[in-house]
Motif scaffolding. Structure first.
Motif, short mmCIF file in Angstrom:
data_model
loop_
_atom_site.label_atom_id
_atom_site.label_comp_id
_atom_site.label_asym_id
_atom_site.label_seq_id
_atom_site.Cartn_x
_atom_site.Cartn_y
_atom_site.Cartn_z
N PHE A 12 0.83 -1.21 0.00
CA PHE A 12 0.00 0.00 0.00
C PHE A 12 0.86 1.26 0.00
N LYS A 13 1.88 1.29 0.86
CA LYS A 13 2.72 2.47 0.97
C LYS A 13 3.52 2.70 -0.31
N GLY A 14 3.98 1.63 -0.95
CA GLY A 14 4.71 1.78 -2.20
C GLY A 14 3.83 2.37 -3.29
N ARG A 15 2.62 1.82 -3.42
CA ARG A 15 1.69 2.33 -4.44
C ARG A 15 1.27 3.78 -4.12
N ARG A 16 1.05 4.05 -2.85
CA ARG A 16 0.66 5.40 -2.43
C ARG A 16 1.75 6.42 -2.74
N ALA A 17 3.00 6.05 -2.45
CA ALA A 17 4.12 6.95 -2.74
C ALA A 17 4.21 7.24 -4.24
N ALA A 18 3.95 6.21 -5.04
CA ALA A 18 3.98 6.38 -6.50
C ALA A 18 2.91 7.37 -6.96
N LEU A 19 1.69 7.19 -6.48
CA LEU A 19 0.59 8.07 -6.87
C LEU A 19 0.83 9.49 -6.38
N MET A 20 1.43 9.61 -5.18
CA MET A 20 1.74 10.92 -4.64
C MET A 20 2.72 11.66 -5.55
N LYS A 21 3.71 10.93 -6.06
CA LYS A 21 4.68 11.55 -6.97
C LYS A 21 3.98 12.06 -8.23
N ALA A 22 3.10 11.23 -8.79
CA ALA A 22 2.41 11.63 -10.02
C ALA A 22 1.62 12.91 -9.84
N LEU A 23 1.03 13.08 -8.66
CA LEU A 23 0.12 14.21 -8.43
C LEU A 23 0.78 15.39 -7.74
N THR A 24 2.09 15.28 -7.45
CA THR A 24 2.79 16.41 -6.81
C THR A 24 4.09 16.71 -7.56
N THR A 25 5.14 15.99 -7.27
CA THR A 25 6.45 16.32 -7.86
C THR A 25 6.52 16.04 -9.35
N ASP A 26 5.79 15.05 -9.84
CA ASP A 26 5.82 14.70 -11.27
C ASP A 26 4.56 15.16 -12.00
N VAL A 27 3.90 16.18 -11.48
CA VAL A 27 2.59 16.56 -12.00
C VAL A 27 2.64 17.01 -13.45
N GLU A 28 3.73 17.67 -13.88
CA GLU A 28 3.82 18.12 -15.27
C GLU A 28 3.86 16.93 -16.22
N GLU A 29 4.69 15.94 -15.89
CA GLU A 29 4.77 14.74 -16.73
C GLU A 29 3.45 13.99 -16.73
N PHE A 30 2.82 13.87 -15.56
CA PHE A 30 1.53 13.20 -15.46
C PHE A 30 0.48 13.91 -16.31
N TYR A 31 0.47 15.23 -16.23
CA TYR A 31 -0.49 16.04 -16.99
C TYR A 31 -0.35 15.78 -18.49
N GLN A 32 0.89 15.74 -18.96
CA GLN A 32 1.13 15.55 -20.39
C GLN A 32 0.72 14.15 -20.86
N GLN A 33 0.90 13.16 -20.01
CA GLN A 33 0.56 11.79 -20.41
C GLN A 33 -0.95 11.55 -20.48
N CYS A 34 -1.72 12.39 -19.80
CA CYS A 34 -3.18 12.20 -19.78
C CYS A 34 -3.83 12.98 -20.93
N ASP A 35 -3.43 12.66 -22.14
CA ASP A 35 -3.94 13.32 -23.34
C ASP A 35 -5.40 12.92 -23.57
N PRO A 36 -6.33 13.90 -23.60
CA PRO A 36 -7.75 13.58 -23.83
C PRO A 36 -8.03 12.92 -25.18
N GLU A 37 -7.09 13.04 -26.11
CA GLU A 37 -7.28 12.44 -27.43
C GLU A 37 -7.01 10.94 -27.44
N LYS A 38 -6.41 10.43 -26.37
CA LYS A 38 -6.11 9.00 -26.29
C LYS A 38 -7.32 8.23 -25.76
N GLU A 39 -7.19 6.91 -25.72
CA GLU A 39 -8.27 6.07 -25.21
C GLU A 39 -8.39 6.20 -23.70
#
Length: 257
Positions: free
Chosen positions: A20-47
């Motif tokens: 749980f802690k490993g997965r949580r840390a990963a999601l936290m990174k996506a939504l905080t420190t890696d938010v720019e990269e996460f934002y770019q990967q979530c392209d609305p034109e994709k499936e």
């Protein structure tokens, strides 16, 4: 998509909590420190895309599993479609809520699969509940709660974390949470100050402050971060006049564009 389960197979309450802690840390990174990269990967034109947190603290945006039923519960589907239709902070908050729900579903899936009894399930939930939710970290609710708690418990003559920030000069010793040297008559308050800082949570990983760790505060959003989480060393901090966390730096970059 197997959620990284081929690499890790939890069995005990402690194992499930570690997962749980490993997965949580990963999601936290996506939504905080890696938010720019996460934002770019979530392209609305994709499936339909999902945000996955892996036990090794790595995150990925990917399509859902093809098999039915999947090996593990699946995250919220199609998070990319709402990206450009909402304010960014609202979208990130919504993804955070669904991420919290997914983390719990995965943990209790393991609990059911490995036959945890009532006491074990309760212990697992209590261990999880001791950590702030991803939503609380992403929205700053944790910091607000800490400020309210601090304002109630702090004495008027005692230097609080927020006061020290307002008075500080831009140098290394005041950018980390280690307190300046105290007079002998103030020695009795030292432990109380350390206890107050120990309640502070990192804006990246959500973990508590530790006295032996380097700790830096963003001058924009005023969130505190472990130096390791934002790749800032004490030596580097000495040369930073105004520190901006990755999330604030990325937001500024997008505004300039």
């Amino acid at each position: 998509m197997d959620g990284g389960e081929g690499e890790y197979n939890p069995r005990t309450v402690e194992d499930v909590f570690r997962d749980f802690k490993g997965r949580r840390a990963a999601l936290m990174k996506a939504l905080t420190t890696d938010v720019e990269e996460f934002y770019q990967q979530c392209d609305p034109e994709k499936e339909n895309l999902c945000l996955y947190g892996l036990p090794n603290e790595q995150w990925e945006v990917n399509l859902p599993a093809e098999e039915v039923p999947p090996e593990l519960p699946e995250p919220a589907l199609g998070i990319n479609f709402a990206r450009d239709g909402m304010q960014e902070k609202d979208w990130l908050s919504l993804v955070a809520v669904h991420s919290d729900s997914w983390l719990l579903s995965v943990a209790f899936y393991f609990g059911a699969r490995f036959g945890f009894d009532k006491a074990s399930r309760k212990r697992l939930f209590n261990m999880i509940n001791d950590l702030p939710t991803i939503y609380e970290v992403v929205t700053g609710a944790v910091k607000k709660q800490q400020k309210e708690k601090s304002s109630v418990s702090s004495h008027s003559g005692k230097k609080s974390k927020s006061n020290s920030k307002a008075q500080r000069a831009p140098n290394h010793q005041e950018k980390c949470t280690k307190l300046p040297p105290k007079d002998e008559e103030e020695g009795l308050d030292e432990q109380q100050d350390e206890d107050e800082h120990s309640e502070t949570l990192c804006g990246a990983c959500g973990e508590n402050y530790a006295a032996d760790e380097f700790w830096i505060c963003c001058d924009i959003c005023e969130k505190w971060f472990h130096g390791n989480c934002v790749k800032i060393t004490p030596a580097r901090a000495e040369h930073i006049k105004q520190y901006k966390c990755p999330s604030c730096s990325n937001k500024r970059a997008r505004v300039d564009i």
